[in-house]
Design an enzyme around this catalytic site. Structure first.
Site, PDB file in Angstrom:
ATOM      1  N   TYR A 184      44.657 -14.774 -37.202  1.00  0.00           N
ATOM      2  CA  TYR A 184      43.469 -14.207 -36.702  1.00  0.00           C
ATOM      3  C   TYR A 184      42.225 -15.184 -37.114  1.00  0.00           C
ATOM      4  O   TYR A 184      41.298 -15.546 -36.581  1.00  0.00           O
ATOM      5  CB  TYR A 184      43.128 -12.833 -36.844  1.00  0.00           C
ATOM      6  N   ASP A 200      50.992  -3.466 -33.594  1.00  0.00           N
ATOM      7  CA  ASP A 200      51.227  -4.562 -34.802  1.00  0.00           C
ATOM      8  C   ASP A 200      51.398  -3.758 -36.145  1.00  0.00           C
ATOM      9  O   ASP A 200      50.666  -4.355 -37.068  1.00  0.00           O
ATOM     10  CB  ASP A 200      50.323  -5.710 -35.076  1.00  0.00           C
TER      11      ASP A 200
HETATM   12  C1  LIG Z   1      42.651  -7.648 -53.090  1.00  0.00           C
HETATM   13  O1  LIG Z   1      41.645  -6.780 -52.459  1.00  0.00           O
HETATM   14  C2  LIG Z   1      41.679  -7.136 -51.082  1.00  0.00           C
HETATM   15  C3  LIG Z   1      40.853  -6.185 -50.638  1.00  0.00           C
HETATM   16  C4  LIG Z   1      40.778  -5.970 -49.128  1.00  0.00           C
HETATM   17  C5  LIG Z   1      41.483  -6.951 -48.257  1.00  0.00           C
HETATM   18  C6  LIG Z   1      41.468  -6.892 -46.780  1.00  0.00           C
HETATM   19  O2  LIG Z   1      40.421  -6.272 -46.306  1.00  0.00           O
HETATM   20  C7  LIG Z   1      42.147  -7.831 -46.175  1.00  0.00           C
HETATM   21  C8  LIG Z   1      41.857  -7.670 -44.672  1.00  0.00           C
HETATM   22  N1  LIG Z   1      41.405  -6.802 -44.038  1.00  0.00           N
HETATM   23  C9  LIG Z   1      40.975  -6.765 -42.665  1.00  0.00           C
HETATM   24  C10 LIG Z   1      41.882  -7.346 -41.786  1.00  0.00           C
HETATM   25  C11 LIG Z   1      41.945  -7.230 -40.402  1.00  0.00           C
HETATM   26  O3  LIG Z   1      42.502  -7.527 -39.371  1.00  0.00           O
HETATM   27  C12 LIG Z   1      43.153  -8.678 -39.635  1.00  0.00           C
HETATM   28  C13 LIG Z   1      40.855  -5.986 -40.047  1.00  0.00           C
HETATM   29  C14 LIG Z   1      40.863  -5.668 -38.457  1.00  0.00           C
HETATM   30  O4  LIG Z   1      40.376  -6.700 -37.657  1.00  0.00           O
HETATM   31  O5  LIG Z   1      40.788  -4.399 -38.073  1.00  0.00           O
HETATM   32  C15 LIG Z   1      40.076  -5.490 -40.746  1.00  0.00           C
HETATM   33  C16 LIG Z   1      40.239  -5.676 -42.150  1.00  0.00           C
HETATM   34 CL1  LIG Z   1      39.229  -4.836 -43.214  1.00  0.00          CL
HETATM   35  C17 LIG Z   1      42.367  -7.863 -49.053  1.00  0.00           C
HETATM   36  C18 LIG Z   1      42.524  -7.934 -50.329  1.00  0.00           C
END
Ligand SMILES: COc1ccc(C(=O)/C=C\Nc2cc(OC)c(C(=O)O)cc2Cl)cc1
Length: 295
Positions: A26, A159
């Site tokens: 994405y 997914d």
């Molecule tokens: C080590 O500490 C960390 C704390 C938070 C993260 C983190 O948040 C990663 C992805 N986040 C997301 C991805 C999403 O899609 C791909 C969506 C969505 O589209 O729904 C929403 C979120 Cl939040 C990573 C490491």
């Protein structure tokens, strides 16, 4: 507006964008500090040009068969706007919360600010440190509650997998990434297209002749693969070649290794979720009544 801050961080309106915390097909996710409320957020950054380029690969819409309207694949930008519309109406402790969308028409990037789920992905797979059954039990409850809410809101996630399950400081999971999710009307959706991550795709979605299949049952399959990953540390079906992976998913029985030891009750639940026949596969309400869940 996006400016380069004096401190080397990119400033996006009231957000100061910091290090990258997530990455995928994405785009990327950066830690973002909101100066107004002194709170950190997860800022998902999508490139519109990249999305439009991906539009190029969208196969020509299939001829509509026997006059029935066939769901046309959406142009990626429409898919993103649909994802945003879905996210805006969701409000549940086990689903990520979209706080704000920054979409400057003159900007190439589209920014989605999410509530930060502090610990990130619940488990990297494969791992040589799988979860205990107690830990898996707690996380499965969150996945069941989140999925039940989504199905009630007439949304199929499509997914579900460990990397889309984010762990908060409170030890609870939130379901993320609605990039390939589908909305339906009525009691369930009949799907025909494959979507999601190969190792988590249900057998009925991989068949040659594209017959219709139930959306809810495909989420249950993916939760079953996820539960197997939690306690074993790797996926039940693996292969480097997509077509051989599809064959294994469709034909191979689920095998449990000698180690780590998995209780008979949990094996029974996983086998019922990974039933290759979607008609007889266990449903979400039945999972809630299963002896391993109610234990
Ligand atoms: C080590 O500490 C960390 C704390 C938070 C993260 C983190 O948040 C990663 C992805 N986040 C997301 C991805 C999403 O899609 C791909 C969506 C969505 O589209 O729904 C929403 C979120 Cl939040 C990573 C490491």
């Amino acid at each position: 507006s996006v400016v380069d801050g004096a401190d080397g961080y990119v400033q996006l309106n009231q957000y100061k964008l910091k290090n990258e915390i997530g990455k995928g097909s994405y785009g990327i996710v950066k830690l973002a500090y909101n100066e107004q409320d002194d709170v950190h957020y997860a800022m998902k950054i999508l490139s519109k040009t990249r999305l439009k380029k991906k539009a190029g690969f969208f196969r020509r819409p299939p001829p509509s068969r026997d006059g029935k309207a066939v769901a046309r694949p959406l142009a990626p930008m429409d898919r993103v706007y649909r994802e945003i519309a879905i996210l805006k109406k969701l409000d549940h402790p086990n689903v990520v919360r979209l706080v704000e969308v920054l979409d400057d028409p003159n900007e190439d990037n589209l920014y989605m600010a999410f509530e930060l789920v502090e610990k990130g992905e619940v488990l990297e797979v494969p791992t040589d440190k799988p979860l205990s059954e107690q830990q898996a039990w707690s996380y499965l409850r969150d996945i069941i509650l989140g999925s039940e809410y989504l199905h009630y809101q007439k949304i199929i996630h499509r997914d579900i997998k460990p990397s889309n399950l984010l762990l908060g400081d409170d030890g609870h999971l939130k379901i993320a990434d609605f990039g390939v999710s589908n909305e339906f009307t009525g009691t369930d959706i009949t799907l025909t297209n494959t979507a999601g991550t190969p190792a988590f795709m249900a057998p009925e979605t991989l068949k040659e002749e594209k017959e219709n299949f139930s959306g809810k049952a495909t989420d249950i399959w993916a939760i079953g693969v996820t539960l197997y990953c939690f306690v074993i540390g790797r996926c039940p079906f693996e292969d480097d070649f997509p077509l051989s992976l599809h064959k294994k998913i469709m034909n191979d029985p689920v095998k449990f290794p000698e180690k780590p030891v998995v209780s008979e009750k949990l094996k029974d639940l996983i086998l019922k979720m990974l039933d290759k026949n979607p008609e007889t596969r266990i449903t979400l309400p039945e999972v809630k009544e299963h002896p391993w869940v109610t234990r």
